[in-house]
Design a protein around this motif. Structure first.
Motif, PDB file in Angstrom:
ATOM      1  N   UNK A  12      25.806  36.536  40.091  1.00  0.00           N
ATOM      2  CA  UNK A  12      26.972  36.749  38.827  1.00  0.00           C
ATOM      3  C   UNK A  12      28.495  37.172  39.678  1.00  0.00           C
ATOM      4  N   UNK A  13      29.422  37.047  38.875  1.00  0.00           N
ATOM      5  CA  UNK A  13      30.969  37.348  39.489  1.00  0.00           C
ATOM      6  C   UNK A  13      30.874  38.764  39.986  1.00  0.00           C
ATOM      7  N   UNK A  14      31.305  38.961  41.267  1.00  0.00           N
ATOM      8  CA  UNK A  14      31.747  40.129  41.831  1.00  0.00           C
ATOM      9  C   UNK A  14      30.843  40.039  43.480  1.00  0.00           C
ATOM     10  N   UNK A  15      29.955  39.419  43.233  1.00  0.00           N
ATOM     11  CA  UNK A  15      29.043  38.674  44.291  1.00  0.00           C
ATOM     12  C   UNK A  15      28.908  37.323  44.465  1.00  0.00           C
ATOM     13  N   UNK A  16      29.215  36.474  43.599  1.00  0.00           N
ATOM     14  CA  UNK A  16      29.561  35.027  43.648  1.00  0.00           C
ATOM     15  C   UNK A  16      28.264  34.477  44.614  1.00  0.00           C
ATOM     16  N   UNK A  17      27.204  34.272  43.823  1.00  0.00           N
ATOM     17  CA  UNK A  17      25.998  33.673  44.564  1.00  0.00           C
ATOM     18  C   UNK A  17      25.450  34.121  45.882  1.00  0.00           C
ATOM     19  N   UNK A  55      38.105  40.232  42.565  1.00  0.00           N
ATOM     20  CA  UNK A  55      37.438  41.510  42.565  1.00  0.00           C
ATOM     21  C   UNK A  55      36.857  42.040  41.151  1.00  0.00           C
ATOM     22  N   UNK A  56      36.914  40.912  40.554  1.00  0.00           N
ATOM     23  CA  UNK A  56      36.358  41.236  39.032  1.00  0.00           C
ATOM     24  C   UNK A  56      34.638  41.173  39.001  1.00  0.00           C
ATOM     25  N   UNK A  57      33.880  42.047  38.319  1.00  0.00           N
ATOM     26  CA  UNK A  57      32.471  42.076  38.216  1.00  0.00           C
ATOM     27  C   UNK A  57      32.114  41.878  36.825  1.00  0.00           C
ATOM     28  N   UNK A  86      27.457  41.530  30.143  1.00  0.00           N
ATOM     29  CA  UNK A  86      28.995  42.438  30.004  1.00  0.00           C
ATOM     30  C   UNK A  86      29.378  42.226  28.633  1.00  0.00           C
ATOM     31  N   UNK A  87      29.827  43.143  28.122  1.00  0.00           N
ATOM     32  CA  UNK A  87      30.275  43.239  26.755  1.00  0.00           C
ATOM     33  C   UNK A  87      31.753  42.522  26.534  1.00  0.00           C
ATOM     34  N   UNK A  94      35.376  46.596  31.447  1.00  0.00           N
ATOM     35  CA  UNK A  94      35.288  46.672  33.042  1.00  0.00           C
ATOM     36  C   UNK A  94      36.358  45.616  33.706  1.00  0.00           C
ATOM     37  N   UNK A  95      36.945  44.729  32.835  1.00  0.00           N
ATOM     38  CA  UNK A  95      37.671  43.778  33.740  1.00  0.00           C
ATOM     39  C   UNK A  95      39.062  43.610  33.194  1.00  0.00           C
ATOM     40  N   UNK A  96      39.094  43.583  31.747  1.00  0.00           N
ATOM     41  CA  UNK A  96      40.738  43.284  31.062  1.00  0.00           C
ATOM     42  C   UNK A  96      40.265  43.913  29.721  1.00  0.00           C
ATOM     43  N   UNK A  97      41.329  44.614  29.225  1.00  0.00           N
ATOM     44  CA  UNK A  97      41.467  45.227  27.753  1.00  0.00           C
ATOM     45  C   UNK A  97      42.373  44.576  26.978  1.00  0.00           C
ATOM     46  N   UNK A  98      42.169  44.278  25.686  1.00  0.00           N
ATOM     47  CA  UNK A  98      43.329  44.124  24.766  1.00  0.00           C
ATOM     48  C   UNK A  98      44.247  42.993  25.478  1.00  0.00           C
TER      49      UNK A  98
END
Length: 445
Positions: A384-389, A206-208, A213-214, A180-184
């Motif tokens: 968590x990231x995407x909402x940041x505290x 904008x990362x979540x 997360x896998x 959901x963030x970055x691939x390969x």
């Protein structure tokens, strides 16, 4: 005694058996260390990983001590006689390229030691393998990933760097994927043939990063591909989790009923999160874990309607993914339905620790004493990231019960990202009595 008599006795006894003395007993040989190696690093700075390997007598216990490091590094026997372990350099360590490093191998009360390493601790020109046209592009043996690690960060927030390291077959094509963030995303071999690949990813606003997360490391060579999932926390986790929102509350008197639930929520803040497999729940000393609903965020258990009157004890223990443990216990009392209780305050829907949709308003219903005011506070939290505290009030209001004691109100969830929790806190007061209840809700995944 005559010589003839002695001869007759010896003949009757038959051949004599001689017992070996202690001097003749076989002794257990000391274990042997054949080699002691480390994967050289470019610098001895905090966050870098030192990977040690020891070869020697199988079935022993291997460890490494470094001058300037207070702890002992224990190695695992990954193959018979092959021991491996990893140590991440901390800021308070005092390690130099000349620090004394000693390996110890113990077995059956015997031990052997070896100093120094068979190769330098820090990469030098002599330890670097130059890439030339004669360097083979293929390796013997199957493609494999031995380690896929990450240096934990203080917080998952925009601008934080995630430093990945993969150890495996050399001269292959390495990459990592954050679902959901970055691939390969490519990883670079630190030096040709070193078997160590590294990459850095800087978190964007904008990362979540939802819970669990896998994240996967991949090696490809020719037509062969292997992958390994990251199985460690992303965030430095120095604090144990909390067990909150106990239901029934400690020392609460509850009426005998078929709708009784025992539950609590888990809160690990910005840590690695609670491992559901570690949760252990006991009711009156009896293990009921297998009968409960358990998630990383909460557990819930509905006892039999025939739960006896009187006192009951609940014990709960859990660990987060960093291995830090928490344990709590509380008691409640079940009384006959006609026993008067304190000021009533009950949330009838939704259920505690339920999942809610983030697309529409949530209605909360309950009961209390007739014609009284109930203070309502709804708070959204996420770390968590995407909402940041985030820690934000969604609703502050007062509702009044009707003549039958019923009440209801609505609130609009603002965040549907997994990892968010909504805490609904209710406070009722009447005739010098005060009663509080907390409802915890989670967005649907």
């Amino acid at each position: 005694m005559s010589s003839r008599t002695v001869f007759l006795i010896l003949a009757l006894l038959g051949p004599l058996t001689f017992v070996a003395t202690s001097a003749q007993a076989t002794t257990v040989p000391a274990p042997v260390i054949d080699s002691f190696n480390v994967e050289p690093v470019e610098s001895l700075t905090a966050g870098n990983d030192l990977i040690f390997t020891v070869s020697g007598t199988p079935g022993g216990k291997a460890s490494v001590r470094i001058r300037g490091v207070t702890r002992t590094i224990n190695l695992d026997e990954v193959d018979p006689g092959e021991y491996e372990g990893e140590y991440t350099i901390r800021s308070r360590d005092k390690i130099t390229a000349k620090s004394t490093i000693r390996a110890t191998l113990r077995k059956q009360g015997m031990s052997s030691r070896r100093t120094p390493l068979d190769e330098p601790l820090v990469v030098t020109s002599a330890s670097t393998v130059p890439a030339t046209s004669s360097t083979p592009t293929t390796t013997q043996g199957p493609l494999s990933i031995e380690l896929f690690t990450l240096t934990p960060v203080d917080a998952i927030e925009p601008g934080a760097d995630l430093n990945f390291k993969l150890t495996g077959t050399p001269r292959a094509k390495a990459s990592f994927t954050i679902e959901g963030v970055t691939s390969n995303t490519p990883m670079t071999e630190t030096t040709a043939g070193s078997r160590v690949y590294e990459a850095r990813y800087t978190i964007r606003r904008q990362d979540n990063f939802p819970p669990g997360v896998k994240i996967t490391g991949t090696l490809t060579q020719g037509h062969e591909t292997v992958s390994k999932r990251l199985d460690q926390p992303l965030v430095k986790d120095n604090d144990p989790p909390l067990i909150k929102n106990l239901v029934p509350q400690n020392n609460e008197l509850v009426a005998a009923q078929s709708r009784l639930f025992i539950s609590a929520s888990f809160d690990d803040g910005a840590g690695s999160g609670v491992d559901p497999r570690s949760v252990l729940i006991k009711l009156n000393g009896r293990d009921i874990t297998s009968q409960a609903v358990i998630t990383p965020s909460f557990f819930s258990y509905q006892p039999s309607p025939s739960l006896s009157l009187g006192n009951h004890q609940v014990e709960v223990s859990a660990k987060d993914l960093a291995g830090q443990s928490v344990r709590t216990n509380w008691r409640f009392e079940v009384a006959s339905s006609n026993v008067p209780t304190r000021l009533p305050l009950e949330i009838t829907s939704p259920a505690n620790n339920a999942q809610i949709s983030g697309s529409g308003p949530v209605e909360v219903r309950g009961r209390s004493a007739p014609n009284i005011d109930i203070k309502v506070q709804v708070n959204a939290t996420a770390s968590l990231a995407g909402l940041f505290g985030i820690n934000q009030d969604i609703l502050n209001s007062t509702v009044r019960t009707d003549a039958q004691g019923n009440f209801s109100f609505n609130f609009q969830p603002r965040f549907a990202v997994p990892g968010t929790r909504y805490e609904v806190k209710l406070s009722a007061s009447d005739d010098n009595q005060t009663r509080e209840q907390t409802l915890v809700l989670f967005p649907q995944k």
